[in-house]
Design an enzyme around this catalytic site. Structure first.
Site: not given
Ligand code: ADP
Length: 166
Positions: A10, A32, A34
């Site tokens: 994470d 996500g 963000d």
């Molecule tokens: P985008 O809108 O740029 O596609 P997302 O947040 O939907 O962004 O996804 C981007 C990547 O972040 C995905 O591969 C997801 O698995 C990953 N992700 C989601 N939560 C976390 C986290 N807490 N730490 C690291 N990566 C994460």
């Protein structure tokens, strides 16, 4: 020292100089990664983000990390995948490169990237990994900072793709 490292974590748990946020143009938080970053950083992150005036796709802007273990957050906006004929590849490269430039300007030793655009923005994952790895390698050849770049893969699919390519 290995200049690139793959980790399955994470991103909000990492004690690095900067973590990169895959933000949207408003820079005011979303779902996500963000959402996870804003939750972990606490409400003052959003307060600072409100002063930034948003960002264009491919741009990157810096804030403090507040309650995160990371000192700073680099907010960048990856492209939404829309078939591939809308400059998506170039814009993803820009998002990585502009984030790296901010890290270099601030002499950050360590920076961690999530897999930008591969979640709800639906960028094809293999292609996104190729762009991410190439952009980071090229940058590191010409720049002293950031000394170490972590690719943070949260899902198995991305982890396996990066593992194979690195
Ligand atoms: P985008 O809108 O740029 O596609 P997302 O947040 O939907 O962004 O996804 C981007 C990547 O972040 C995905 O591969 C997801 O698995 C990953 N992700 C989601 N939560 C976390 C986290 N807490 N730490 C690291 N990566 C994460």
């Amino acid at each position: 020292m290995n200049k690139i490292e793959l980790i399955r974590e994470d991103i909000t748990k990492l004690e690095v100089d900067a973590i990169v946020n895959a933000a949207n143009k408003s820079l005011l938080g979303g779902g996500g990664v963000d959402g996870a970053i804003h939750r972990a950083a606490g409400p003052y992150l959003k307060k600072e983000c409100e002063t930034l005036g948003g960002a264009e796709t491919g741009q990157a802007k810096l804030t403090k990390g507040y309650d995160l273990p990371a000192s700073y957050v680099i907010h960048t906006v990856g492209p939404v995948w829309n078939g591939g004929n809308n400059n998506e590849e170039e814009l993803l490269e820009k998002a990585y490169r502009n984030s790296l430039k901010l890290a270099a300007m601030n002499e950050f030793e360590t920076i961690a990237f999530p897999n930008i655009s591969t979640g709800v923005y639906h960028f094809p994952r293999e292609l996104a990994a190729d762009i991410a790895i190439k952009t980071v390698r090229d940058f590191q050849q010409d720049n002293e900072f950031p000394r170490k770049v972590y690719f943070v893969c949260f899902d198995d699919d991305n982890f396996n793709i990066y593992n194979q390519k690195l």
